[in-house]
Motif scaffolding. Structure first.
Motif, PDB file in Angstrom:
ATOM      1  N   THR A 232      11.822   0.887   7.150  1.00 57.26           N
ATOM      2  CA  THR A 232      11.470   1.577   8.389  1.00 57.26           C
ATOM      3  C   THR A 232      11.325   0.578   9.536  1.00 57.26           C
TER       4      THR A 232
ATOM      5  N   PHE B  20       1.375   4.634   9.839  1.00 59.34           N
ATOM      6  CA  PHE B  20       2.537   4.649   8.951  1.00 59.34           C
ATOM      7  C   PHE B  20       2.258   5.567   7.782  1.00 59.34           C
TER       8      PHE B  20
ATOM      9  N   ASP C  74       9.502   2.591  -3.554  1.00 59.92           N
ATOM     10  CA  ASP C  74       9.228   1.557  -2.553  1.00 59.92           C
ATOM     11  C   ASP C  74       8.381   2.204  -1.455  1.00 59.92           C
ATOM     12  N   PRO C  75       7.275   1.581  -1.039  1.00 54.55           N
ATOM     13  CA  PRO C  75       6.445   2.232  -0.027  1.00 54.55           C
ATOM     14  C   PRO C  75       7.121   2.417   1.328  1.00 54.55           C
ATOM     15  N   GLY C  76       8.163   1.650   1.636  1.00 56.15           N
ATOM     16  CA  GLY C  76       8.975   1.968   2.807  1.00 56.15           C
ATOM     17  C   GLY C  76       8.736   1.179   4.071  1.00 56.15           C
ATOM     18  N   TYR C  77       7.889   0.160   3.998  1.00 60.44           N
ATOM     19  CA  TYR C  77       7.581  -0.595   5.227  1.00 60.44           C
ATOM     20  C   TYR C  77       8.784  -1.391   5.736  1.00 60.44           C
TER      21      TYR C  77
ATOM     22  N   ARG D  43      10.862   5.948  -0.478  1.00 62.42           N
ATOM     23  CA  ARG D  43       9.884   6.582  -1.361  1.00 62.42           C
ATOM     24  C   ARG D  43      10.552   7.101  -2.640  1.00 62.42           C
TER      25      ARG D  43
ATOM     26  N   SER E  10       0.817  -1.208   0.000  1.00 62.43           N
ATOM     27  CA  SER E  10       0.000   0.000   0.000  1.00 62.43           C
ATOM     28  C   SER E  10       0.857   1.267   0.000  1.00 62.43           C
ATOM     29  N   TRP E  11       0.467   2.219  -0.828  1.00 63.20           N
ATOM     30  CA  TRP E  11       1.155   3.517  -0.880  1.00 63.20           C
ATOM     31  C   TRP E  11       0.400   4.577  -0.096  1.00 63.20           C
TER      32      TRP E  11
ATOM     33  N   TYR F 128      12.869   5.990   5.337  1.00 62.90           N
ATOM     34  CA  TYR F 128      11.533   6.108   4.742  1.00 62.90           C
ATOM     35  C   TYR F 128      11.579   6.997   3.495  1.00 62.90           C
ATOM     36  N   PHE F 129      12.217   8.171   3.611  1.00 59.76           N
ATOM     37  CA  PHE F 129      12.293   9.062   2.441  1.00 59.76           C
ATOM     38  C   PHE F 129      13.129   8.428   1.328  1.00 59.76           C
TER      39      PHE F 129
END
Lengths: 93, 167
Positions: free
Chosen positions: B107, A44, B101-104, B97, A37-38, B93-94
């Motif tokens: 992080t 989050f 990549d959504p970053g889960y 992005r 998910s974006w 996280y930045f």
């Protein structure tokens, strides 16, 4: 190792970011499956960014409850209105 | 704690931290970007697993839990706990992005290793052990034998229900 933090300040930044994020109608969690998910949601990245931004300010020498409260508020506004423009999702996502 | 022993323990902890989180977050399922797919298919061509190859490709192409683990260790060493880890998680996280990549994974990896570093500091483990340990852990995945490592990652992905459906 000594943990040298003001836990209350972190909790305040986190709490205000979460409350204001909900008030701004950000979803609490990303839609499922979350790993793809974006969506920008309250947990989050809003909550995590509020902690990270406050940690940055602490390292720059600004700390205290007022700074923490401001960080929480600004993080929620940032996530709602600016984050998607600053680091947009890929067009094919 | 003895430095060599500390580094070995840290390497094992780092390996499980980033491999389990990255697998759980679905790195073996899909290549996030074209480069990851190219790497995955090249690894498969050399006798490896496609799912493991996608995992290896994805961690090359964006800062996932491996980078999160390393950067949070560096942050904890340079700045302190928990500020270093929290700042690392934000920067990862930045970075995610920016890398489509959504970053889960990145992080989560940064935050989990920060907690681990804090907890293990009570038994004498230092953040610098985790920096060296993470470098050693990533060498086992990316630096020794890609096909062999990818087969291990593929089996783990299968067990965790994250194996790719692509062929």
């Amino acid at each position: 190792m000594i943990v040298h933090v003001n836990v209350l300040s972190y909790l305040l930044a986190l709490g205000l970011a979460v409350i204001l994020g909900l008030a701004l109608r950000l979803p609490l969690l990303p839609e499922r499956p979350m790993r793809y998910s974006w969506s920008i949601s309250v947990i989050f990245p809003t909550a995590i960014l509020s902690l990270g931004f406050y940690a940055m300010l602490v390292q720059l020498g600004y700390q205290g409850l007022m700074v923490a409260a401001s960080t929480g508020v600004i993080t929620a506004l940032f996530c709602k209105f600016l984050l998607e423009k600053l680091v947009p999702r890929p067009e094919d996502s | 704690m003895n430095e060599v022993l500390g580094i070995i323990i840290a390497a094992i902890i780092c390996w499980f931290n980033f491999v389990l989180i990255d697998t759980w977050m679905g790195l073996p399922e899909n290549p996030g970007v074209k480069g990851a797919e190219v790497i995955g298919r090249a690894v498969k061509k050399r006798g490896g697993s496609l799912a493991g190859g996608f995992f290896q490709g994805n961690i090359v192409c964006s800062p996932d839990a491996s980078a999160g683990t390393l950067l949070a260790s560096v942050g904890s060493y340079a700045i302190g706990i928990p500020e270093g880890g929290l700042i690392a998680a934000t920067l990862v996280y930045f970075g995610n992005r920016l890398c489509a990549d959504p970053g889960y994974a990145g992080t989560t990896g940064a935050l989990s290793i920060t907690l681990i570093i804090y907890l293990t500091s009570m038994v004498g483990m230092k953040p610098e052990f985790y920096i060296v340990g993470m470098v050693l852990a990533i060498i086992t995945i990316q630096g020794l034998a890609h096909p062999t490592a990818s087969r291990l990652l593929g089996k783990l992905a299968q067990k965790m229900g994250r194996h790719t459906k692509m062929t």
